[in-house]
Design a protein around this motif. Structure first.
Motif, PDB file in Angstrom:
ATOM      1  N   GLY A   1      22.391 -53.852   0.163  1.00  0.00           N
ATOM      2  CA  GLY A   1      21.813 -53.018   1.412  1.00  0.00           C
ATOM      3  C   GLY A   1      20.720 -52.161   0.826  1.00  0.00           C
ATOM      4  N   CYS A   2      20.846 -51.311  -0.148  1.00  0.00           N
ATOM      5  CA  CYS A   2      19.795 -50.381  -0.652  1.00  0.00           C
ATOM      6  C   CYS A   2      19.022 -50.631  -1.984  1.00  0.00           C
ATOM      7  N   GLY A   3      19.819 -51.200  -2.733  1.00  0.00           N
ATOM      8  CA  GLY A   3      19.503 -51.481  -4.243  1.00  0.00           C
ATOM      9  C   GLY A   3      19.261 -50.249  -5.095  1.00  0.00           C
ATOM     10  N   VAL A   4      19.797 -49.035  -4.712  1.00  0.00           N
ATOM     11  CA  VAL A   4      20.199 -47.902  -5.325  1.00  0.00           C
ATOM     12  C   VAL A   4      21.203 -47.034  -5.355  1.00  0.00           C
TER      13      VAL A   4
ATOM     14  N   SER B   1      23.238 -46.396  -3.189  1.00  0.00           N
ATOM     15  CA  SER B   1      23.474 -45.384  -1.970  1.00  0.00           C
ATOM     16  C   SER B   1      24.173 -45.637  -0.983  1.00  0.00           C
ATOM     17  N   CYS B   2      24.165 -46.936  -0.604  1.00  0.00           N
ATOM     18  CA  CYS B   2      24.877 -47.326   0.608  1.00  0.00           C
ATOM     19  C   CYS B   2      26.232 -47.794   0.456  1.00  0.00           C
TER      20      CYS B   2
ATOM     21  N   CYS C   1      27.239 -53.254  -1.519  1.00  0.00           N
ATOM     22  CA  CYS C   1      27.601 -53.913  -2.568  1.00  0.00           C
ATOM     23  C   CYS C   1      28.864 -53.550  -3.523  1.00  0.00           C
TER      24      CYS C   1
ATOM     25  N   ARG D   1      29.507 -49.714  -7.395  1.00  0.00           N
ATOM     26  CA  ARG D   1      28.138 -50.238  -6.987  1.00  0.00           C
ATOM     27  C   ARG D   1      27.502 -51.449  -7.434  1.00  0.00           C
TER      28      ARG D   1
ATOM     29  N   CYS E   1      24.928 -53.220  -7.031  1.00  0.00           N
ATOM     30  CA  CYS E   1      23.400 -53.201  -7.132  1.00  0.00           C
ATOM     31  C   CYS E   1      22.974 -52.482  -8.515  1.00  0.00           C
TER      32      CYS E   1
ATOM     33  N   CYS F   1      28.810 -53.825   6.530  1.00  0.00           N
ATOM     34  CA  CYS F   1      29.051 -53.006   5.419  1.00  0.00           C
ATOM     35  C   CYS F   1      30.438 -53.110   5.062  1.00  0.00           C
TER      36      CYS F   1
ATOM     37  N   ASN G   1      30.508 -44.845   1.307  1.00  0.00           N
ATOM     38  CA  ASN G   1      29.727 -46.031   1.779  1.00  0.00           C
ATOM     39  C   ASN G   1      29.123 -45.778   3.285  1.00  0.00           C
TER      40      ASN G   1
ATOM     41  N   ARG H   1      26.280 -48.355   9.218  1.00  0.00           N
ATOM     42  CA  ARG H   1      25.089 -47.816  10.104  1.00  0.00           C
ATOM     43  C   ARG H   1      25.658 -47.997  11.399  1.00  0.00           C
TER      44      ARG H   1
END
Length: 155
Positions: free
Chosen positions: A38-41, A43-44, A47, A57, A59, A100, A129, A132
């Motif tokens: 999703g975001c790679g950081v 946050s979302c 993963c 997470r 990611c 998600c 999580n 969207r």
């Protein structure tokens, strides 16, 4: 570097860089594409997997931190908790786009392992999580329904 991982009850020996994020090992090396990017950081939550029963997470989780731990993804054979969540998700019509949802179910499973009877506040605190599509009320209802079924109460 050779790394040994336990994923969904199976042992995997991989020759891969130790700082490689678990997400990419799952998707690119093992073909387990249920865990989403999703975001790679972190946050979302798209993963999210369970590591020793804790929502994690993937990611940002380097595989070097996972030796000797048990990793569970959405592809795992459903246990009592994930089966109840999946059934509740269907009954409550939780997903819209569904992107998600694998991470959401894994986060919800981790919550129910720690708190078998979560309150709305527990859900709000532990399920960070992002959906969207905004199905948060249905997600909460699905978690409550699964918890009720797991605890022998009628929903």
């Amino acid at each position: 570097m050779n790394t040994n991982l336990s994923i969904n009850g199976q042992r995997h020996s991989l020759d891969i860089e130790p700082e490689t994020p678990l997400l990419w090992v799952l998707r690119d090396e093992l073909g387990l594409t249920g865990t989403k990017f999703g975001c790679g950081v972190a946050s979302c939550g798209a993963c999210t997997v369970e590591v020793d029963g804790v929502a994690t997470r993937s990611c940002v989780m380097p595989i070097m931190a996972l030796e000797g731990k048990s990793i569970r993804t959405i592809e795992a054979e459903p246990d009592r908790i994930t089966a109840a969540l999946q059934a509740a998700w269907i009954e409550q019509q939780v997903p819209q786009c569904g992107y998600c949802q694998s991470g959401m179910i894994m986060a919800a499973a981790s919550l129910l392992r720690a708190k078998p009877r979560p309150t709305d506040a527990d859900i709000d605190t532990n399920i960070s999580n992002i959906c969207r599509c905004g199905t948060y009320q249905r997600i909460r209802a699905g978690i409550h329904l699964a918890a009720a079924q797991l605890n022998g109460a009628s929903a």
